[in-house]
Design a protein around this motif. Structure first.
Motif, PDB file in Angstrom:
ATOM      1  N   GLU A  73      28.583 115.644 -75.894  1.00  0.00           N
ATOM      2  CA  GLU A  73      27.881 115.391 -77.157  1.00  0.00           C
ATOM      3  C   GLU A  73      26.836 116.481 -77.352  1.00  0.00           C
ATOM      4  OE1 GLU A  73      27.718 110.688 -77.692  1.00  0.00           O
ATOM      5  OE2 GLU A  73      26.727 111.278 -75.856  1.00  0.00           O
ATOM      6  N   SER A 116      34.876 118.684 -84.209  1.00  0.00           N
ATOM      7  CA  SER A 116      34.174 117.500 -84.698  1.00  0.00           C
ATOM      8  C   SER A 116      32.692 117.820 -84.797  1.00  0.00           C
ATOM      9  CB  SER A 116      34.393 116.340 -83.729  1.00  0.00           C
ATOM     10  OG  SER A 116      35.764 116.056 -83.621  1.00  0.00           O
ATOM     11  N   ASP A 134      29.642 110.239 -79.336  1.00  0.00           N
ATOM     12  CA  ASP A 134      30.836 109.690 -78.686  1.00  0.00           C
ATOM     13  C   ASP A 134      30.856 108.158 -78.724  1.00  0.00           C
ATOM     14  OD1 ASP A 134      33.295 110.099 -77.436  1.00  0.00           O
ATOM     15  OD2 ASP A 134      32.440 109.760 -75.451  1.00  0.00           O
ATOM     16  N   SER A 137      31.371 106.840 -82.437  1.00  0.00           N
ATOM     17  CA  SER A 137      32.683 107.187 -83.009  1.00  0.00           C
ATOM     18  C   SER A 137      33.810 106.488 -82.244  1.00  0.00           C
ATOM     19  CB  SER A 137      32.898 108.707 -83.017  1.00  0.00           C
ATOM     20  OG  SER A 137      32.910 109.184 -81.704  1.00  0.00           O
ATOM     21  N   THR A 138      33.598 106.260 -80.942  1.00  0.00           N
ATOM     22  CA  THR A 138      34.629 105.542 -80.172  1.00  0.00           C
ATOM     23  C   THR A 138      34.659 104.072 -80.597  1.00  0.00           C
ATOM     24  OG1 THR A 138      34.355 107.063 -78.320  1.00  0.00           O
ATOM     25  CG2 THR A 138      35.430 104.971 -77.837  1.00  0.00           C
ATOM     26  N   PHE A 141      36.474 104.021 -83.847  1.00  0.00           N
ATOM     27  CA  PHE A 141      37.901 104.288 -83.618  1.00  0.00           C
ATOM     28  C   PHE A 141      38.636 102.992 -83.225  1.00  0.00           C
ATOM     29  CE2 PHE A 141      40.993 105.233 -80.178  1.00  0.00           C
ATOM     30  CZ  PHE A 141      41.882 106.076 -80.812  1.00  0.00           C
ATOM     31  N   SER A 267      39.570 108.519 -78.596  1.00  0.00           N
ATOM     32  CA  SER A 267      38.983 109.030 -79.824  1.00  0.00           C
ATOM     33  C   SER A 267      38.617 110.498 -79.598  1.00  0.00           C
ATOM     34  CB  SER A 267      37.759 108.172 -80.155  1.00  0.00           C
ATOM     35  OG  SER A 267      36.736 108.930 -80.691  1.00  0.00           O
ATOM     36  N   LYS A 270      36.814 113.564 -84.462  1.00  0.00           N
ATOM     37  CA  LYS A 270      35.708 112.702 -84.885  1.00  0.00           C
ATOM     38  C   LYS A 270      35.056 113.131 -86.196  1.00  0.00           C
ATOM     39  CE  LYS A 270      34.548 111.709 -80.042  1.00  0.00           C
ATOM     40  NZ  LYS A 270      34.741 110.278 -79.867  1.00  0.00           N
ATOM     41  N   ALA A 273      34.652 110.356 -88.737  1.00  0.00           N
ATOM     42  CA  ALA A 273      33.767 109.336 -88.158  1.00  0.00           C
ATOM     43  C   ALA A 273      32.313 109.797 -88.236  1.00  0.00           C
ATOM     44  CB  ALA A 273      34.163 109.062 -86.706  1.00  0.00           C
TER      45      ALA A 273
END
Ligand SMILES: NC(=O)c1ccc[n+]([C@@H]2O[C@H](COP(=O)([O-])OP(=O)(O)OC[C@H]3O[C@@H](n4cnc5c(N)ncnc54)[C@H](OP(=O)(O)O)[C@@H]3O)[C@@H](O)[C@H]2O)c1
Length: 320
Positions: A73, A116, A134, A137-138, A141, A267, A270, A273
């Motif tokens: 990240e 992303s 992360d 967005s996960t 997802f 995921s 991204k 997202a």
């Protein structure tokens, strides 16, 4: 530039602060001055080289040269861009995901323009923004992409105090679900404050044995199994584990069999997202939970802490 480098798999001590060449952006790349990154439990697994199948990507005997700096990240500012780049320009504040190229645990990282990467939410610090990428967005997802959570759904989030879990509780509420969060004693108030309608303390109660039924059981920390949770799912309910090779096989099997199903995946892409999350954050619809903050040179300490498996929300690293 300074970077946290690991040249062999092992305990957090394999991470050392080194002086390495500053990357230069290619024609389609963006050079980011990193202001913050994070340490996730997935990165601790990468550093350990466990599970072994992860080494197919990272390198069999030792990490590949181009993957020796962790950091999934990133939040920071664009320092310069390649000549074909149109989406970003120097000085832009951005947040994003390095994916399989890693590298954010350093003063600079290059990412393709198509990576992303999105403008950083204006109301977040760099540390908060890095902590969104992360986990949130996960959660999105799985809840939106895999289970299509809708108003009226009953959603149980196991590991509601973790990175994915703290966002999952909030996102499931945002989509109109009735949310039950499962966490340990010290985090019950936090999970309630994130919007959970009901909180189960996993040290006192086994959610698979309380007779309740859920449309979605989202196990963000992979501490349960489909077999154990099957009885907690409604007839067409969905079990969402975030990892596990066996779960991939179960996904195919339950898809063919019909009824209660397993759905999992990774995921990776991204961009959409990040834009969705950014808007939600700027309108006050998503909170970021940060447990501890470290400096770049303290990355090994951050790994030691995350590896214990008891962080609350996110652990971030301030760079520079
Ligand atoms: N599929 C994907 O795309 C994807 C993406 C990212 C990550 N992942 C996977 O997701 C997992 C990690 O998620 P994360 O980063 O959100 O975890 P995390 O933040 O490291 O989780 C830590 C939290 O888990 C809680 N916990 C520990 N044992 C528990 C239990 N038995 N029941 C309920 N909660 C428990 C801890 O609470 P206590 O301190 O109270 O125990 C702690 O707050 C990893 O397996 C990673 O590989 C998958």
């Amino acid at each position: 530039m300074k970077a946290m480098v690991f040249t062999r798999y092992g305990a957090p001590d394999v991470l050392t602060l080194q002086e390495v060449a500053k990357p230069a952006p290619g024609d389609d790349e963006v050079l980011i001055r990193v202001r913050a990154t994070s340490v996730t439990s997935a990165e601790c697994a990468m550093r350990r080289g466990r599970p072994l199948w992860g080494r197919v990507v990272l390198g069999l005997g030792r990490p590949r040269k181009r993957m020796r700096t962790l950091g999934l990240e990133v939040a920071g500012e664009v320092e310069s861009v390649g000549r074909n780049v149109r989406r970003f320009g120097g000085g832009d504040q951005v947040f994003g995901f390095t994916g399989f190229t890693l590298g954010a645990c350093a003063e600079y990282v290059c990412l393709p323009e198509k990576a992303s990467l999105a403008p950083k939410p204006a109301n977040l610090s760099h540390e908060e923004a890095a902590a969104v990428v992360d986990g949130a967005s996960t959660a999105l997802f799985f809840l939106n992409g895999k289970a299509n959570v809708r108003p009226g759904h009953r959603v149980l989030v196991n590991g509601a105090s973790g990175s994915i879990g703290t966002y999952a509780v909030q996102l499931a509420k945002h989509f109109g679900a009735e949310v039950t969060g499962v966490c340990g004693t010290r985090n019950t108030d936090l999970v309630r404050s994130l919007g959970a309608d009901k909180v189960i303390d996993y040290t006192k109660e086994d959610f698979t044995r309380n007779g309740e039924r859920y449309d979605v059981v989202f196990d963000t920390v992979n501490k349960s199994s489909f077999l154990r949770c099957k009885g907690s799912l409604t007839r067409n309910g969905c079990y969402l584990p975030t990892s596990g090779l066996m779960n991939n096989a179960l996904m195919l099997w339950t898809r063919m069999a019909g009824g209660r199903r397993v759905s999992t995946g990774m995921s990776v892409e991204k961009n959409e997202a990040l834009i969705f999350l950014s808007e939600l954050i700027e309108t006050g619809g998503l909170k970021v939970v940060i447990d501890r903050r470290y400096r770049l040179e303290q990355a090994a300490d951050a790994h030691r802490y995350v590896e214990e498996g008891h962080k609350t929300g996110n652990v971030v690293i301030a760079v520079g």
